[in-house]
Design a protein around this motif. Structure first.
Motif, PDB file in Angstrom:
ATOM      1  N   LEU A  74       0.868  -1.180   0.104  1.00  0.00           N
ATOM      2  CA  LEU A  74      -0.160   0.004   0.034  1.00  0.00           C
ATOM      3  C   LEU A  74       0.848   1.076   0.118  1.00  0.00           C
ATOM      4  N   THR A  75       0.447   2.311  -0.655  1.00  0.00           N
ATOM      5  CA  THR A  75       1.192   3.438  -0.908  1.00  0.00           C
ATOM      6  C   THR A  75       0.332   4.674  -0.416  1.00  0.00           C
ATOM      7  N   ASP A  76       1.010   5.797  -0.180  1.00  0.00           N
ATOM      8  CA  ASP A  76       0.146   7.068   0.113  1.00  0.00           C
ATOM      9  C   ASP A  76      -0.734   7.246  -1.221  1.00  0.00           C
ATOM     10  N   ALA A  77      -0.230   7.127  -2.464  1.00  0.00           N
ATOM     11  CA  ALA A  77      -1.183   7.389  -3.464  1.00  0.00           C
ATOM     12  C   ALA A  77      -2.522   6.537  -3.531  1.00  0.00           C
ATOM     13  N   ASP A  78      -2.028   5.161  -3.159  1.00  0.00           N
ATOM     14  CA  ASP A  78      -3.372   4.391  -3.074  1.00  0.00           C
ATOM     15  C   ASP A  78      -4.600   4.851  -2.127  1.00  0.00           C
ATOM     16  N   VAL A  79      -4.004   5.137  -0.688  1.00  0.00           N
ATOM     17  CA  VAL A  79      -4.674   5.949   0.444  1.00  0.00           C
ATOM     18  C   VAL A  79      -5.634   7.126  -0.180  1.00  0.00           C
ATOM     19  N   SER A  80      -4.639   7.913  -0.869  1.00  0.00           N
ATOM     20  CA  SER A  80      -5.451   9.287  -1.391  1.00  0.00           C
ATOM     21  C   SER A  80      -6.490   8.803  -2.486  1.00  0.00           C
ATOM     22  N   ALA A  81      -6.168   7.702  -3.327  1.00  0.00           N
ATOM     23  CA  ALA A  81      -7.269   7.403  -4.229  1.00  0.00           C
ATOM     24  C   ALA A  81      -8.449   6.776  -3.504  1.00  0.00           C
ATOM     25  N   PHE A  82      -8.270   6.006  -2.220  1.00  0.00           N
ATOM     26  CA  PHE A  82      -9.403   5.593  -1.668  1.00  0.00           C
ATOM     27  C   PHE A  82     -10.233   6.628  -0.940  1.00  0.00           C
ATOM     28  N   GLU A  83      -9.407   7.528  -0.625  1.00  0.00           N
ATOM     29  CA  GLU A  83     -10.170   8.848   0.024  1.00  0.00           C
ATOM     30  C   GLU A  83     -11.215   9.667  -1.029  1.00  0.00           C
ATOM     31  N   ALA A  84     -10.430   9.566  -2.071  1.00  0.00           N
ATOM     32  CA  ALA A  84     -11.323  10.477  -3.438  1.00  0.00           C
ATOM     33  C   ALA A  84     -12.424   9.357  -3.403  1.00  0.00           C
ATOM     34  N   ILE A  85     -12.569   8.324  -3.332  1.00  0.00           N
ATOM     35  CA  ILE A  85     -13.753   7.462  -3.503  1.00  0.00           C
ATOM     36  C   ILE A  85     -14.740   7.353  -2.527  1.00  0.00           C
ATOM     37  N   VAL A  86     -14.292   7.198  -1.190  1.00  0.00           N
ATOM     38  CA  VAL A  86     -15.439   7.044  -0.148  1.00  0.00           C
ATOM     39  C   VAL A  86     -15.341   8.209   0.857  1.00  0.00           C
ATOM     40  N   GLY A  87     -14.284   9.225   0.872  1.00  0.00           N
ATOM     41  CA  GLY A  87     -14.361  10.308   1.589  1.00  0.00           C
ATOM     42  C   GLY A  87     -13.478   9.815   2.676  1.00  0.00           C
ATOM     43  N   GLY A  88     -12.569  10.909   2.980  1.00  0.00           N
ATOM     44  CA  GLY A  88     -11.467  10.735   3.997  1.00  0.00           C
ATOM     45  C   GLY A  88     -12.035  10.053   5.521  1.00  0.00           C
ATOM     46  N   ASP A  89     -13.426  10.555   5.760  1.00  0.00           N
ATOM     47  CA  ASP A  89     -13.919  10.062   6.924  1.00  0.00           C
ATOM     48  C   ASP A  89     -13.952   8.346   7.011  1.00  0.00           C
ATOM     49  N   HIS A  90     -14.300   7.789   5.736  1.00  0.00           N
ATOM     50  CA  HIS A  90     -14.480   6.459   5.669  1.00  0.00           C
ATOM     51  C   HIS A  90     -13.297   5.575   5.342  1.00  0.00           C
ATOM     52  N   VAL A  91     -12.056   6.119   5.526  1.00  0.00           N
ATOM     53  CA  VAL A  91     -10.905   5.435   5.349  1.00  0.00           C
ATOM     54  C   VAL A  91     -10.009   5.524   6.639  1.00  0.00           C
ATOM     55  N   ILE A  92     -10.101   4.134   7.514  1.00  0.00           N
ATOM     56  CA  ILE A  92      -9.325   4.077   8.833  1.00  0.00           C
ATOM     57  C   ILE A  92      -8.146   3.496   8.770  1.00  0.00           C
ATOM     58  N   LYS A  93      -7.420   4.345   9.379  1.00  0.00           N
ATOM     59  CA  LYS A  93      -5.812   4.255   9.226  1.00  0.00           C
ATOM     60  C   LYS A  93      -5.320   4.051  10.508  1.00  0.00           C
ATOM     61  N   ASP A  94      -5.910   4.804  11.629  1.00  0.00           N
ATOM     62  CA  ASP A  94      -5.635   4.677  13.076  1.00  0.00           C
ATOM     63  C   ASP A  94      -5.415   3.323  13.487  1.00  0.00           C
ATOM     64  N   ALA A  95      -4.157   2.889  13.960  1.00  0.00           N
ATOM     65  CA  ALA A  95      -3.674   1.533  14.223  1.00  0.00           C
ATOM     66  C   ALA A  95      -4.784   1.015  15.314  1.00  0.00           C
ATOM     67  N   ASP A  96      -5.099   1.728  16.212  1.00  0.00           N
ATOM     68  CA  ASP A  96      -6.049   1.224  17.370  1.00  0.00           C
ATOM     69  C   ASP A  96      -7.476   0.865  16.902  1.00  0.00           C
ATOM     70  N   GLU A  97      -8.035   1.845  15.849  1.00  0.00           N
ATOM     71  CA  GLU A  97      -9.222   1.461  15.388  1.00  0.00           C
ATOM     72  C   GLU A  97      -9.102   0.364  14.444  1.00  0.00           C
ATOM     73  N   VAL A  98      -8.038   0.212  13.464  1.00  0.00           N
ATOM     74  CA  VAL A  98      -8.107  -1.042  12.695  1.00  0.00           C
ATOM     75  C   VAL A  98      -7.839  -2.206  13.262  1.00  0.00           C
ATOM     76  N   LEU A  99      -7.359  -2.127  14.681  1.00  0.00           N
ATOM     77  CA  LEU A  99      -7.042  -3.520  15.252  1.00  0.00           C
ATOM     78  C   LEU A  99      -8.344  -4.299  15.216  1.00  0.00           C
ATOM     79  N   SER A 100      -9.544  -3.699  15.539  1.00  0.00           N
ATOM     80  CA  SER A 100     -10.615  -4.669  15.834  1.00  0.00           C
ATOM     81  C   SER A 100     -10.910  -5.366  14.738  1.00  0.00           C
ATOM     82  N   TYR A 101     -10.787  -4.575  13.591  1.00  0.00           N
ATOM     83  CA  TYR A 101     -11.128  -5.469  12.016  1.00  0.00           C
ATOM     84  C   TYR A 101     -10.105  -6.430  11.851  1.00  0.00           C
ATOM     85  N   ASN A 102      -9.156  -6.648  12.584  1.00  0.00           N
ATOM     86  CA  ASN A 102      -8.086  -7.610  12.464  1.00  0.00           C
ATOM     87  C   ASN A 102      -8.262  -8.845  12.970  1.00  0.00           C
TER      88      ASN A 102
END
Ligand code: FAD
Ligand code: MLT
Ligand code: ZN
Length: 518
Positions: A58-86
């Motif tokens: 994954l690159t920063d450019a990918d993350v930007s592409a996803f933010e453009a698709i779903v909106g920044g609020d719906h891209v979760i990057k925070d490690a603590d938040e991501v943990l429960s999905y893992n």
């Protein structure tokens, strides 16, 4: 036995046994146990043989592409938040995913997947994350695509009974909507407060009433899905009859997120029963359970809606670990026999006749009760539905879900109990007897590799030798994928691999799951 006086109250409560506050749905509880206190080990530590596929990073450019698709609020990057999905519900798997995407529409899912396919980024579809075979969480750095925001009910037709919904609708919520039209969802399971219809379809979940209403393969009329290339597959028909070519939606049902992301579904809902009765019986041998089932089929016929069994060790777990009380004394087995019908007097007569025969037949049920009101109904069902939760309190749970000929079902439990004697806290057997489906569970205070070695592959071999299935209803996910050939012919597995290659040429869709290593 006491006669039920409040059965007419039950239909509205039938599938809603856990209280839910107005407008909100109670998420499925996990017990706080010693094992769930800390983080589970990384899945890659438990399975060092599995190597990361040749996917991109994954690159920063990918993350930007996803933010453009779903909106920044719906891209979760925070490690603590991501943990429960893992981490999976059983807390036996922990992935290393770094990103969670929460699309709202099919178009957004399609744009995400198209990007991932082009860039060769691996993804994991995730619904309510209640799966029990490690299929819903990443292993390495797969991107989680959560369907939780795709939660609109699109239509319900009270005449045909067809409900159309987005994949992220929670099962219990859909059932509540169906109830408002005199309908019910054709499936019910203990995870109903959290699991989503998309996840149910992806696992072809069975549950407590398959015996009566059949599997989702039969009750699903149409599907929409995003395929691994990003193309939208529109098979969202609401017709009951449609013999035009191959039934492609069946490939998606039970594919556990490996062939595409289900985005919408049309489900045929049965009429909600007007009268629901529940008998709870105590029995002293497994032969008595089988005899009672035979009798139930004969005397309850078309109104029988569930026939579940619980062994004494499972009952001990809900009593000891959750503090639930059992209204009957100590027995080797317990049975829940439920009827659902349209005429209370007729249904009561039938149930009374059944109970009379069971009690008068030598060696059948020796004790029993009938739910008197909605509270008792809910309590009796919780003794069965909450076993899975109670076993986790012991520490670590080794979970098996097999189909076997009825005559062999409990032999497996006895055989394994002897084999593991002194090494486990308990060997518990319960399940959907009417479906020939045993849930076999072992618990230890913490993970014990020696115990696992005694269980696997032995338990799978035992099942194969009796022509059973190594996964009756939970699927293969990560945990059972290497044993698929125990229940499917080599050639069938090769055809599955061909289908996977055809639909997912870059292998990005939920890799490492369902199909065995090449
Ligand atoms: P998840 O756990 O999120 O995902 C399960 C699998 O489906 C994963 O492989 C995931 O990648 C895939 N997936 C999820 N959503 C989609 C989608 N939209 N498109 C494509 N793939 C997707 N199962 C039974 O069969 N019968 C039972 O009686 C039963 N009882 C249960 C009771 C409890 C308490 C619990 C915790 C689980 C139970 N299960 C049962 C397991 C069952 O598989 C799940 O509860 C349910 O079907 C999964 O739905 P989910 O939304 O949580 O899916
Ligand atoms: C059940 O029937 O309760 C579920 O399939 C979960 C389990 O294996 O206990
Ligand atoms: Zn089950």
């Amino acid at each position: 036995f006491q006669a039920s006086r409040a059965a007419s109250l039950l239909p509205q409560l039938l599938l809603r046994r856990r209280p839910a506050s107005a407008g909100a749905f109670a998420l499925l509880a996990r017990p706080a146990s010693s094992a769930s206190g800390g983080l589970p080990p990384l899945t890659t530590e438990i399975h060092p043989g599995i190597k990361r596929g040749a996917f991109s990073q994954l690159t920063d450019a990918d993350v930007s592409a996803f933010e453009a698709i779903v909106g920044g609020d719906h891209v979760i990057k925070d490690a603590d938040e991501v943990l429960s999905y893992n981490i999976d519900w059983l807390r036996i798997c922990r992935g290393q995913g770094q990103l969670v995407l929460r699309p709202k529409t099919t178009e957004e899912v399609s744009a995400i997947v198209r990007h991932c396919n082009k860039r060769r980024l691996a993804v994991v579809p995730q619904g309510g994350n209640t799966g029990l075979v490690g299929g819903s969480v990443p292993l390495f750095d797969e991107i989680v695509i959560s369907t939780s925001r795709m939660n609109s009910l699109l239509s319900i037709d009270p005449v045909s009974g067809v409900l159309v919904a987005e994949a992220g609708c929670v099962l219990e919520q859909l059932d509540r909507e169906a109830a408002s039209q005199g309908l019910m969802m054709p499936l019910d399971l203990g995870a109903k407060g959290s699991c989503q219809i998309g996840g149910n379809l992806a696992t072809n979940a069975g549950g407590l009433r398959l015996l009566r209403y059949g599997s989702l393969r039969g009750t699903t009329l149409g599907l929409e899905a995003v395929l691994p290339t990003g193309q939208v597959l529109d098979c969202l028909t609401t017709l009951r009859k449609d013999n035009t070519g191959y039934d492609i939606k069946q490939l998606l049902i039970g594919s556990e997120g490996t062939l595409g992301i289900i985005t919408k579904a049309a489900i045929l809902c049965p009429a909600r029963p007007k009268s629901v009765q529940l008998a709870f019986l105590g029995l002293d041998s497994f032969q008595a359970v089988l005899d009672t089932y035979r009798l139930a089929r004969r005397s309850l016929g078309e109104i029988l809606s569930a026939f579940e069994f619980i062994d004494s060790e499972s009952m001990r777990a809900v009593k000891q670990n959750l503090g639930l009380s059992c209204p009957l004394g100590e027995h080797s087995f317990y049975v829940l026999a439920e009827t659902s019908g349209s005429n209370e007097t007729h249904d009561r007569e039938k149930l009374d006749g059944f109970i009379e025969s069971v009690m008068s037949m030598d060696g059948c049920a020796t004790d029993g009760t009938v739910a008197q009101d909605a509270g008792q109904f809910a309590h009796l069902w919780s003794l069965r539905e909450r076993i899975v939760e109670s076993l986790l309190v012991d520490g670590y749970e080794y979970k098996y879900d097999v189909s076997l000929p009825l005559a062999d079902i409990y032999r497996l439990v006895e055989h394994m109990r002897t084999r593991l004697d002194g090494r486990v806290i308990r060997t518990a057997g319960y399940g959907h007897l009417g479906d020939g489906n045993l849930h076999l569970n072992f618990t230890t205070p913490k993970f014990d590799a020696k115990v696992l070695e005694l269980i696997e592959p032995h338990v799978f071999d035992w099942v194969r030798d009796r022509r059973g299935s190594v996964s009756a209803e939970h699927g293969l996910g990560l945990k059972k994928s290497q044993y698929i050939r125990h229940s499917k012919a080599d050639f069938a597995v090769r055809v599955m691999a061909e289908v996977k290659r055809l639909l997912d040429p870059n292998g990005i869709m939920n890799p490492y799951k369902v199909l065995p290593d090449e």
